[in-house]
Design a protein around this motif. Structure first.
Motif, PDB file in Angstrom:
ATOM      1  N   SER A 269     -13.457  -2.490   8.417  1.00  0.00           N
ATOM      2  CA  SER A 269     -12.034  -2.483   8.067  1.00  0.00           C
ATOM      3  C   SER A 269     -11.794  -1.790   6.730  1.00  0.00           C
ATOM      4  CB  SER A 269     -11.501  -3.919   8.013  1.00  0.00           C
ATOM      5  OG  SER A 269     -11.650  -4.564   9.258  1.00  0.00           O
TER       6      SER A 269
ATOM      7  N   LEU B  89      -8.036   6.264   5.092  1.00  0.00           N
ATOM      8  CA  LEU B  89      -6.612   6.571   5.219  1.00  0.00           C
ATOM      9  C   LEU B  89      -5.960   6.763   3.857  1.00  0.00           C
ATOM     10  CD1 LEU B  89      -5.624   4.002   8.006  1.00  0.00           C
ATOM     11  CD2 LEU B  89      -5.687   6.483   8.249  1.00  0.00           C
TER      12      LEU B  89
ATOM     13  N   ILE C 243       3.346   4.021   6.225  1.00  0.00           N
ATOM     14  CA  ILE C 243       2.480   3.832   7.395  1.00  0.00           C
ATOM     15  C   ILE C 243       1.215   3.052   7.030  1.00  0.00           C
ATOM     16  CG2 ILE C 243       1.197   4.970   9.234  1.00  0.00           C
ATOM     17  CD1 ILE C 243       4.229   5.273   9.415  1.00  0.00           C
ATOM     18  N   ILE C 244       0.542   3.445   5.936  1.00  0.00           N
ATOM     19  CA  ILE C 244      -0.697   2.756   5.541  1.00  0.00           C
ATOM     20  C   ILE C 244      -0.447   1.286   5.206  1.00  0.00           C
ATOM     21  CG2 ILE C 244      -2.525   2.651   3.790  1.00  0.00           C
ATOM     22  CD1 ILE C 244      -2.598   5.670   3.802  1.00  0.00           C
TER      23      ILE C 244
ATOM     24  N   MET D 274       1.703  -0.595   6.437  1.00  0.00           N
ATOM     25  CA  MET D 274       1.961  -1.266   7.711  1.00  0.00           C
ATOM     26  C   MET D 274       0.663  -1.482   8.493  1.00  0.00           C
ATOM     27  SD  MET D 274       4.345  -0.014  10.927  1.00  0.00           S
ATOM     28  CE  MET D 274       3.249   1.361  11.304  1.00  0.00           C
ATOM     29  N   LEU D 275      -0.251  -0.497   8.418  1.00  0.00           N
ATOM     30  CA  LEU D 275      -1.492  -0.568   9.182  1.00  0.00           C
ATOM     31  C   LEU D 275      -2.534  -1.508   8.572  1.00  0.00           C
ATOM     32  CD1 LEU D 275      -2.034   3.199  10.126  1.00  0.00           C
ATOM     33  CD2 LEU D 275      -1.183   1.368  11.606  1.00  0.00           C
ATOM     34  N   ASN D 276      -2.534  -1.632   7.237  1.00  0.00           N
ATOM     35  CA  ASN D 276      -3.586  -2.407   6.568  1.00  0.00           C
ATOM     36  C   ASN D 276      -3.745  -3.831   7.107  1.00  0.00           C
ATOM     37  OD1 ASN D 276      -4.372  -0.270   5.035  1.00  0.00           O
ATOM     38  ND2 ASN D 276      -3.484  -0.987   3.115  1.00  0.00           N
TER      39      ASN D 276
ATOM     40  N   ASP E 220       0.540  -3.680  -1.307  1.00  0.00           N
ATOM     41  CA  ASP E 220       1.189  -2.939  -0.231  1.00  0.00           C
ATOM     42  C   ASP E 220       2.672  -3.300  -0.135  1.00  0.00           C
ATOM     43  OD1 ASP E 220      -1.000  -1.460   0.536  1.00  0.00           O
ATOM     44  OD2 ASP E 220      -1.653  -2.870   2.073  1.00  0.00           O
TER      45      ASP E 220
ATOM     46  N   LEU F 249      -2.884  -4.981   9.974  1.00  0.00           N
ATOM     47  CA  LEU F 249      -3.337  -4.887  11.364  1.00  0.00           C
ATOM     48  C   LEU F 249      -4.829  -4.587  11.425  1.00  0.00           C
ATOM     49  CD1 LEU F 249      -0.399  -2.819  12.939  1.00  0.00           C
ATOM     50  CD2 LEU F 249      -0.868  -5.262  13.232  1.00  0.00           C
ATOM     51  N   ILE F 250      -5.267  -3.653  10.581  1.00  0.00           N
ATOM     52  CA  ILE F 250      -6.687  -3.287  10.561  1.00  0.00           C
ATOM     53  C   ILE F 250      -7.548  -4.486  10.192  1.00  0.00           C
ATOM     54  CG2 ILE F 250      -8.430  -1.910   9.343  1.00  0.00           C
ATOM     55  CD1 ILE F 250      -6.285   0.290   9.073  1.00  0.00           C
TER      56      ILE F 250
ATOM     57  N   VAL G 289      -9.523   1.619   5.875  1.00  0.00           N
ATOM     58  CA  VAL G 289      -8.429   1.615   4.903  1.00  0.00           C
ATOM     59  C   VAL G 289      -8.674   2.642   3.797  1.00  0.00           C
ATOM     60  CG1 VAL G 289      -7.279   0.233   3.119  1.00  0.00           C
ATOM     61  CG2 VAL G 289      -7.751  -0.768   5.360  1.00  0.00           C
TER      62      VAL G 289
END
Length: 323
Positions: free
Chosen positions: A254, A261, A292-293, A295-297, A81, A299-300, A258
């Protein structure tokens, strides 16, 4: 008459022979007064990507309780990422603030090569992570054998090899095209659909190659994921305890988020023939899976994973007490 035909032929030949040495990335069509705001939004997102994923890598590496195959794969996911967002974000940030939004031909080819490498590798790694969950839940007694350290390294290496093969094929086909005098890419980074669109030669083969390779990769990896979760679901439903079923499912939640998305956006972008004709739509989807993904990974995985949260607390408490 003959001189005029010769002159026209010469002009056509010159047009064909003139190859671009740089591209102009048109990026986002925003008013000048919103450029700074757009820059700040992208900067915050990129900083969040780096901080979140590097923190995840550090926590997994520092905590001895997280030295398991699942977290080994998660650490590699965070690394990917950071890598593919870094291939895109710095140049995008620089172009937002400058009038000359240029990228050289060689830099464009390199950007696309590494982007395709890391994104494809992530797709295969997500499939590997699904297989890991299948092995852990459906064959717990054989899990240490199925997912030994050697096997884990081989699976990650295989993901990178598949990513490299796809990247080399895509880069070779795309940058064998002729671009003549048109060098304006209606995108914020060098991607296949935008490059194909401005080529001055027939791109039918390139579009077929893009579609077929993307379809093969997506079908292969999603089949592994769906079959793995099919067996997982069958196994979990046999657990008599509701709490046991919930706990087992929570370890997969989780990863499912992922996968949904990532594959949803990649399929929309590459695995449908009509995607090339909608550059504005492509840019929005590209922002989602390039920034965005990633950044979210983290957090998830951190918010939904008790082991990661506990590891973070132990590290923070240890750091605070040492001060």
């Amino acid at each position: 008459m003959g001189d005029r035909e010769t002159s026209n032929h010469s002009e056509m030949t010159d047009f064909i022979l003139i190859e671009v040495t740089e591209f102009i990335l048109l990026g986002f069509k925003t008013p000048p007064e919103l450029q700074i705001l757009l820059f700040l939004v992208f900067l915050v997102i990129y900083v969040a990507i780096v901080v979140g994923n590097v923190s995840m890598i550090a926590v997994i590496k520092m905590d001895s309780r997280l030295q398991t195959p699942m977290y080994f794969f998660l650490r590699n996911l965070s690394y990917l990422d950071v890598c593919y967002s870094t291939v895109i974000a710095p140049k995008t940030l620089a172009n937002i603030l400058t009038n000359e939004k240029k990228i050289s031909y060689n830099s464009c080819a390199a950007q696309f090569f590494f982007f395709a490498l890391f994104v494809t590798t992530e797709g295969f790694l997500l499939a590997v992570m699904a297989f890991d969950r299948f092995s852990a839940i459906c064959s717990p007694l054989l899990y240490p054998v199925h997912m030994s350290q050697k096997v884990c390294v081989q699976l990650v290496t295989g993901s990178y090899i598949c990513g490299c093969i796809n990247s080399m094929i895509q880069t070779g086909f795309t940058f064998s095209l002729h671009f003549c005098q048109e060098n304006r890419l209606d995108h914020f980074f060098c991607d296949v659909p935008a490059l194909i669109k401005i080529s001055c030669v027939d791109t039918f083969v390139n579009q077929i190659v893009l579609f077929v390779l993307s379809a093969v990769i997506i079908i292969t990896t999603t089949t592994i994921i769906l079959v793995s979760y099919g067996y997982i679901l069958s196994t979990v439903l046999k657990i008599p305890s509701t709490q046991g079923r919930r706990k087992t499912f929570s370890t997969c939640g989780s990863h499912i988020a992922v996968v949904s998305l990532f594959y949803g956006s990649v399929f929309f972008m590459y695995a449908q023939p009509g995607a090339i004709s909608s550059p504005q739509q492509n840019k929005i989807v590209a922002v989602f899976y390039t920034l965005i993904i990633p950044m979210l990974n983290p957090l998830i995985y951190s918010l939904r994973n008790r082991d990661v949260k506990d590891a973070m607390k132990r590290i923070l408490c240890g750091t605070w007490s040492s001060l």
